[in-house]
Design a protein around this motif. Structure first.
Motif, PDB file in Angstrom:
ATOM      1  N   MET A   1       1.016  -1.376  -0.148  1.00 29.48           N
ATOM      2  CA  MET A   1      -0.306  -0.248   0.185  1.00 29.48           C
ATOM      3  C   MET A   1       0.772   1.025  -0.004  1.00 29.48           C
ATOM      4  SD  MET A   1      -3.507   0.731   1.951  1.00 29.48           S
ATOM      5  CE  MET A   1      -2.553   1.538   3.560  1.00 29.48           C
ATOM      6  N   GLU A   2       0.564   1.775  -0.503  1.00 28.37           N
ATOM      7  CA  GLU A   2       1.401   3.502  -0.716  1.00 28.37           C
ATOM      8  C   GLU A   2       0.833   4.242  -0.165  1.00 28.37           C
ATOM      9  OE1 GLU A   2      -0.285   6.094  -3.881  1.00 28.37           O
ATOM     10  OE2 GLU A   2       0.938   4.842  -5.012  1.00 28.37           O
ATOM     11  N   SER A   3       2.067   5.183   0.817  1.00 26.16           N
ATOM     12  CA  SER A   3       1.477   6.090   2.095  1.00 26.16           C
ATOM     13  C   SER A   3       0.824   7.859   0.888  1.00 26.16           C
ATOM     14  CB  SER A   3       2.844   6.668   2.155  1.00 26.16           C
ATOM     15  OG  SER A   3       3.879   7.277   1.282  1.00 26.16           O
ATOM     16  N   GLU A   4       0.061   7.941   1.203  1.00 23.85           N
ATOM     17  CA  GLU A   4      -0.342   8.870   1.097  1.00 23.85           C
ATOM     18  C   GLU A   4       1.016   9.992   0.491  1.00 23.85           C
ATOM     19  OE1 GLU A   4      -3.696  10.562   1.416  1.00 23.85           O
ATOM     20  OE2 GLU A   4      -3.891   7.850   1.738  1.00 23.85           O
ATOM     21  N   SER A   5       1.848   9.963   1.247  1.00 24.99           N
ATOM     22  CA  SER A   5       2.953  11.378   1.016  1.00 24.99           C
ATOM     23  C   SER A   5       4.099  11.075  -0.576  1.00 24.99           C
ATOM     24  CB  SER A   5       3.619  11.419   1.315  1.00 24.99           C
ATOM     25  OG  SER A   5       4.508  10.306   1.986  1.00 24.99           O
ATOM     26  N   PHE A   6       3.621   9.056  -1.644  1.00 25.66           N
ATOM     27  CA  PHE A   6       4.058   8.798  -1.980  1.00 25.66           C
ATOM     28  C   PHE A   6       3.769   9.785  -3.369  1.00 25.66           C
ATOM     29  CE2 PHE A   6       4.258   5.937  -5.487  1.00 25.66           C
ATOM     30  CZ  PHE A   6       6.010   5.995  -6.020  1.00 25.66           C
ATOM     31  N   PRO A   7       2.709   9.381  -3.788  1.00 22.54           N
ATOM     32  CA  PRO A   7       2.760  10.444  -5.229  1.00 22.54           C
ATOM     33  C   PRO A   7       3.575  11.784  -5.384  1.00 22.54           C
ATOM     34  CG  PRO A   7       0.678   9.592  -4.250  1.00 22.54           C
ATOM     35  CD  PRO A   7       1.745   9.396  -3.730  1.00 22.54           C
ATOM     36  N   GLU A   8       2.879  12.811  -4.262  1.00 25.06           N
ATOM     37  CA  GLU A   8       3.875  14.330  -4.376  1.00 25.06           C
ATOM     38  C   GLU A   8       5.325  13.878  -4.352  1.00 25.06           C
ATOM     39  OE1 GLU A   8       3.997  18.274  -1.318  1.00 25.06           O
ATOM     40  OE2 GLU A   8       2.460  16.611  -1.092  1.00 25.06           O
ATOM     41  N   ALA A   9       5.773  12.746  -3.415  1.00 25.29           N
ATOM     42  CA  ALA A   9       7.221  12.928  -3.141  1.00 25.29           C
ATOM     43  C   ALA A   9       8.098  12.429  -4.989  1.00 25.29           C
ATOM     44  CB  ALA A   9       7.685  12.183  -2.158  1.00 25.29           C
ATOM     45  N   ALA A  11       6.763  13.329  -8.003  1.00 21.10           N
ATOM     46  CA  ALA A  11       6.395  14.374  -7.926  1.00 21.10           C
ATOM     47  C   ALA A  11       7.345  14.749  -7.720  1.00 21.10           C
ATOM     48  CB  ALA A  11       5.011  14.781  -8.546  1.00 21.10           C
ATOM     49  N   ASP A  12       7.858  15.441  -7.348  1.00 20.81           N
ATOM     50  CA  ASP A  12       9.179  16.419  -6.460  1.00 20.81           C
ATOM     51  C   ASP A  12       9.997  15.773  -7.191  1.00 20.81           C
ATOM     52  OD1 ASP A  12       7.082  18.002  -5.086  1.00 20.81           O
ATOM     53  OD2 ASP A  12       7.615  17.878  -3.338  1.00 20.81           O
ATOM     54  N   ALA A  13      10.444  14.575  -6.879  1.00 21.49           N
ATOM     55  CA  ALA A  13      11.778  14.302  -7.478  1.00 21.49           C
ATOM     56  C   ALA A  13      12.176  14.136  -8.770  1.00 21.49           C
ATOM     57  CB  ALA A  13      11.628  12.984  -6.802  1.00 21.49           C
ATOM     58  N   LEU A  14      10.576  14.137  -9.270  1.00 22.69           N
ATOM     59  CA  LEU A  14      10.802  13.786 -10.812  1.00 22.69           C
ATOM     60  C   LEU A  14      11.402  14.933 -11.224  1.00 22.69           C
ATOM     61  CD1 LEU A  14       8.126  11.313 -11.802  1.00 22.69           C
ATOM     62  CD2 LEU A  14      10.960  11.032 -11.950  1.00 22.69           C
ATOM     63  N   ALA A  15      10.554  16.686 -10.850  1.00 24.82           N
ATOM     64  CA  ALA A  15      10.723  17.348 -11.425  1.00 24.82           C
ATOM     65  C   ALA A  15      11.892  17.757 -11.125  1.00 24.82           C
ATOM     66  CB  ALA A  15       9.864  18.122 -10.571  1.00 24.82           C
ATOM     67  N   GLY A  16      12.277  17.715  -9.711  1.00 36.78           N
ATOM     68  CA  GLY A  16      13.809  18.430  -9.038  1.00 36.78           C
ATOM     69  C   GLY A  16      14.990  17.935 -10.463  1.00 36.78           C
ATOM     70  N   VAL A  17      14.987  16.418 -10.563  1.00 34.21           N
ATOM     71  CA  VAL A  17      16.040  15.453 -10.977  1.00 34.21           C
ATOM     72  C   VAL A  17      15.730  16.824 -12.872  1.00 34.21           C
ATOM     73  CG1 VAL A  17      16.509  13.522 -12.258  1.00 34.21           C
ATOM     74  CG2 VAL A  17      16.205  13.779 -10.159  1.00 34.21           C
ATOM     75  N   GLN A  18      14.525  16.504 -13.175  1.00 29.48           N
ATOM     76  CA  GLN A  18      14.740  17.714 -14.721  1.00 29.48           C
ATOM     77  C   GLN A  18      14.948  18.551 -14.314  1.00 29.48           C
ATOM     78  OE1 GLN A  18      14.147  16.406 -17.718  1.00 29.48           O
ATOM     79  NE2 GLN A  18      14.140  17.903 -18.450  1.00 29.48           N
ATOM     80  N   ARG A  19      14.961  19.129 -13.624  1.00 26.77           N
ATOM     81  CA  ARG A  19      15.031  21.409 -13.123  1.00 26.77           C
ATOM     82  C   ARG A  19      16.234  20.731 -13.450  1.00 26.77           C
ATOM     83  NH1 ARG A  19      11.987  22.332  -9.611  1.00 26.77           N
ATOM     84  NH2 ARG A  19      13.040  21.706  -7.685  1.00 26.77           N
TER      85      ARG A  19
END
Length: 151
Positions: A1-9, A11-19
């Motif tokens: 079961m995924e945690s509530e914060s997983f989708p946000e984490a 998205a933040d990680a992907l955006a941060g790496v790309q940036r």
């Protein structure tokens, strides 16, 4: 079961790496800076030479007038050529110039080298985890693309 914060984490990680990749690549070039949308349009035209402005707009999820503005700028900078579509004289077909091919090739080579250096700094388990995640990340991209087409 995924945690509530997983989708946000995620998205933040992907955006941060790309940036951070964009910033690092930007600092290593002497050519005038291209905005993200300009690079996306160039990549699309290189992948699909002869694509029309309206089809490019649909593919990039941008307004037609926004793509027209990008086309004008990239043509002025020597990265795109516009040809009249023989099937519809009112429409333009977009073609990359040798300068666009060279710019994107340089960008890909520098991006690959940058990511290769950073991945090499990870331990074996971290590299394996990233490689194992690639199919799921590709599926996530497909899902996002399909959902965007539905709206």
């Amino acid at each position: 079961m995924e945690s509530e914060s997983f989708p946000e984490a995620l998205a933040d990680a992907l955006a941060g790496v790309q940036r951070l990749i964009r910033r690092r690549l930007r600092s290593g070039t002497t050519a005038p800076r291209l905005r993200g949308a300009e690079v996306e349009l160039l990549r699309l035209v290189v992948a699909r030479p002869g694509i029309g402005v309206s089809e490019a707009a649909k593919e990039l999820y941008l307004a037609g007038n926004s793509v027209s503005t990008l086309v004008n700028q990239l043509a002025r900078d020597g990265y795109l050529n516009r040809e009249t579509d023989p099937a519809d004289r009112r429409a333009a077909r977009l073609l990359p110039t040798p300068a666009a091919d060279a710019r994107l090739r340089d960008w890909r080579e520098r991006r690959t080298a940058l990511v290769r250096r950073q991945v090499a700094r990870l331990d074996e388990a971290e590299r394996a985890a990233l490689e194992a995640a690639l199919p799921a990340l590709r599926k996530l991209a497909v899902n996002l693309h399909e959902e965007a087409e539905e709206t």
